[in-house]
Design an enzyme around this catalytic site. Structure first.
Site, short mmCIF file in Angstrom:
data_model
loop_
_atom_site.label_atom_id
_atom_site.label_comp_id
_atom_site.label_asym_id
_atom_site.label_seq_id
_atom_site.Cartn_x
_atom_site.Cartn_y
_atom_site.Cartn_z
N THR A 134 -3.41 0.40 -3.22
CA THR A 134 -2.60 -0.76 -2.86
C THR A 134 -2.78 -1.94 -3.79
O THR A 134 -3.77 -2.05 -4.51
CB THR A 134 -2.97 -1.21 -1.41
OG1 THR A 134 -2.06 -2.20 -0.97
CG2 THR A 134 -4.37 -1.76 -1.34
N SER B 63 -8.37 -1.57 5.98
CA SER B 63 -8.01 -0.66 7.07
C SER B 63 -7.54 0.68 6.53
O SER B 63 -7.16 1.57 7.30
CB SER B 63 -6.87 -1.26 7.90
OG SER B 63 -7.26 -2.48 8.46
N THR C 95 0.82 -1.20 0.00
CA THR C 95 0.00 0.00 0.00
C THR C 95 0.86 1.25 0.00
O THR C 95 1.97 1.25 0.51
CB THR C 95 -0.85 -0.03 1.29
OG1 THR C 95 -1.53 -1.27 1.31
CG2 THR C 95 -1.79 1.11 1.40
O1 DON Z 1 -6.87 -2.66 2.62
C1 DON Z 1 -6.10 -2.97 3.52
O2 DON Z 1 -6.30 -2.70 4.68
C2 DON Z 1 -4.80 -3.69 3.16
N1 DON Z 1 -4.96 -4.39 1.91
C3 DON Z 1 -3.70 -2.68 3.10
C4 DON Z 1 -2.35 -3.30 2.81
C5 DON Z 1 -1.22 -2.48 3.26
O3 DON Z 1 -1.37 -1.43 3.85
C6 DON Z 1 0.13 -3.01 2.97
N2 DON Z 1 1.08 -2.03 3.35
N3 DON Z 1 2.00 -1.76 3.76
#
Ligand code: DON
Length: 585
Positions: A411, A465, A393
């Protein structure tokens, strides 16, 4: 150089060095200033150029998002999805009257489960999860939303032509860019991580396996795709050649996404979650994100207990205990309650009723604070969801010269997503299906558990999140903030807001501050940035917590007003660049 652990796999380490970022402040009254906090230097350069050329915050966001799809391939994307929180004046379409006032908007361009998806698709005959199937390979992807999202944002708000906004990304893909050290590191980590996990061959290494830091990395196939999207807009990705390439490759390898899925994909303009807190209006992500609700719950519960919190810190000081111990315990107690609600009540609002109003109401939250003790940990097993009577993300923050703002998080889920590149189109597919609850009580990549509310169903959006957030003061943008980090996004945004609004920190101090994270499960585990003092860790261990170091608790990108001056800051632990500037400079 520092050793860093990505949150999604605590067991894996990755070397990260200090990032560079610039923060400054200048008077708003004299000359309008714009501000950006971006995850890399390429997107920062582009956002600044677009704003200086007369583009607004949404133009800059669209151009930057396409640039990041080239220069930040671990998270910037065409094959993923995200959320955009906007505060801006809507553009009038021909023959249409629109209110010429700045307002909050929320754009949901989250991925959706394919039509062929089903609740138990990741479970074997004995109802046990197939290892890694929701994370790697062709079945891990949701239907991408990014191109539709950027197109929708531009249609509603864009001032500069669509084609102009894609030009910089096309150039960077065609002519290449110099690979940053941190990109090579996260790629190396991912390469090691995927070995022997996928049940079918991944083509990741053929595309991304060979570049080295300092090399010029060219992506001619991606440049072609971006050119087609520049010429034909959204339609190219969902019905054009790009769609054809994606669907053909999915079909050849047992993937689920079909032309019917692409035809059915729609973005959603949703009401953001809004709450008043300490004189600010918080505008944040509604379901299918859990972020806005969770951050508001944390902030409001903290305020409800602020007097007791101050007393507890004073008492600790008298006993020679660092107040950071009280802080970490307090935040963990609040988080326990918030993550229990998340698992029970939150999911795609198009599939279920989410009791948003109740979950962020003062009366409900007052009840939720019951049972918090200052010297004892609440038993994890006793933390149930509250009673409802009625029913890699990446983030960037932009404020333009007119005070419009964009807070955008998008993301592929994990860095580099499912490891599958659409070969004729040159972009990576997400592994967002893992954000569903594949089986009640079974933890996903981020250790999140869930049940019916977040079970898989065709066309459903998986719970997120991601929390792109804007704070307004007296109707004007005051703060734009967000971060990656999976489940820790919520606690990182919460702590950053508290740092700037209550702890008196500058923007840079607020994003660089040591953060902690607790999420109900694993039981009584507090994750922490490495510079949490040993004495604090020891005290927390005495209380009964297990402490786990985690260098990667997000990459916060923050813009905030301090005494009438913009300050912009990027988390020093990553490769972000932030800047405040006038039209000429
Ligand atoms: O939507 C979400 O909460 C996760 N797919 C976000 C993934 C994420 O933040 C990875 N990052 N460092």
């Amino acid at each position: 150089m520092k050793t860093a652990k990505r949150p999604w796999f605590l067991a894996f380490t990755l070397l990260l060095s200090g990032a560079w970022s610039v923060s400054s402040g200048t008077s708003m009254a004299a000359e309008p200033k714009a501000a950006i906090a971006m995850p890399d230097k390429f997107s920062a350069e582009m956002a600044e150029k677009i704003l200086k050329r007369g583009g607004n915050a949404v133009d800059a966001a669209v151009a930057a998002a396409f640039v990041l799809a080239v220069t930040y391939p671990e998270a910037g994307n065409l094959g993923g999805g995200g959320f955009m929180t906007i505060f801006a004046t809507q553009k009038a379409m021909p023959g249409q009257m629109v209110a010429q006032v700045q307002q909050p908007y929320f754009l949901d361009y989250r991925e959706k489960a394919p039509l062929a998806a089903s609740r138990d698709m990741y479970l074997d005959g004995k109802k046990q999860p197939f290892p890694y199937r929701s994370l790697l390979g062709y079945q891990a992807s949701g239907v991408p939303g990014t191109v539709a999202g950027l197109w929708a944002a531009h249609q509603k708000f864009g001032r500069l032509p669509w084609k102009d906004l894609l030009q910089p990304a096309i150039k960077l893909a065609k002519e290449g860019f110099i690979v940053p050290v941190k990109l090579q590191r996260v790629r190396n980590w991912y390469q090691k991580w995927i070995v022997k996990k996928a049940k079918q061959p991944l083509n990741f290494n053929a595309y991304f396996g060979h570049f080295k830091a300092g090399d010029r990395f060219k992506q001619p196939v991606l440049a072609e795709t971006l050119s087609r999207i520049s010429d034909h807009g959204r339609q190219e990705f969902y019905q054009g050649k790009t769609a054809k390439y994606l669907v053909e490759q999915m079909k050849a390898h047992g993937g689920l996404i079909t032309q019917a899925d692409l035809n059915a994909y729609q973005v959603k303009w949703r009401q953001p979650v809004v709450a008043n807190w300490q004189g600010y209006q918080i505008i944040s992500a509604p379901p299918p994100s859990s972020g806005g609700i969770a951050i508001i719950q944390l902030l409001k519960m903290k305020t409800l207990l602020d007097d007791d919190y101050a007393l507890a810190k004073t008492k600790a000081l008298k006993q020679g205990i660092d107040p950071q111990v009280v802080q970490a315990h307090f935040y963990a107690e609040l988080s326990k309650r918030v993550y229990a609600d998340r698992a029970q009540y939150l999911g795609d609002p198009d599939f279920m009723k989410v009791p948003v109003k109740t979950l962020i109401s003062d009366a409900y939250l007052l009840k939720r604070t019951e049972g918090i003790l200052w010297d004892d940990i609440s038993e994890t097993e006793t933390i149930k969801p509250g009673k409802i009577e009625s029913p890699e993300t990446t983030h960037f923050s932009i404020v333009d010269f007119s005070g419009n703002a964009v807070s955008n998080t998008y993301t592929l889920n994990m860095p580099f997503g499912s490891g599958i590149v659409i070969e004729k189109a040159g972009f990576l597919m997400n592994n967002e299906m893992d954000d569903f609850s594949t089986k009640p009580g079974v933890a996903n990549l981020f250790g999140m558990v869930g049940g019916q509310a977040n079970a898989i169903a065709p066309e459903k959006r998986m719970l997120s999140s991601m929390s792109p957030t804007i704070l307004l003061k007296n109707g004007h943008v005051d703060t734009v903030v967000g971060t990656p980090g999976g489940s820790s996004i919520i606690t990182s945004v919460f702590q950053t807001i508290v740092n700037i609004k209550e702890e008196g920190m500058t923007a840079q101090q607020a994003v660089d501050a040591t953060r902690i994270h607790h999420q109900l499960f694993p039981k009584d585990v507090i994750m922490y940035h490495p510079n949490l003092p040993d004495t604090v860790k020891e005290e927390l261990e005495v209380m009964g917590y297990t402490l786990k170091q985690n260098n990667y608790l997000g990459d916060v990108q923050l813009i905030t007003l301090k005494d009438g001056h913009w300050q912009a800051a990027s988390d020093y632990r990553e490769r972000g660049v932030s800047k405040v500037f006038g039209r000429r400079k």
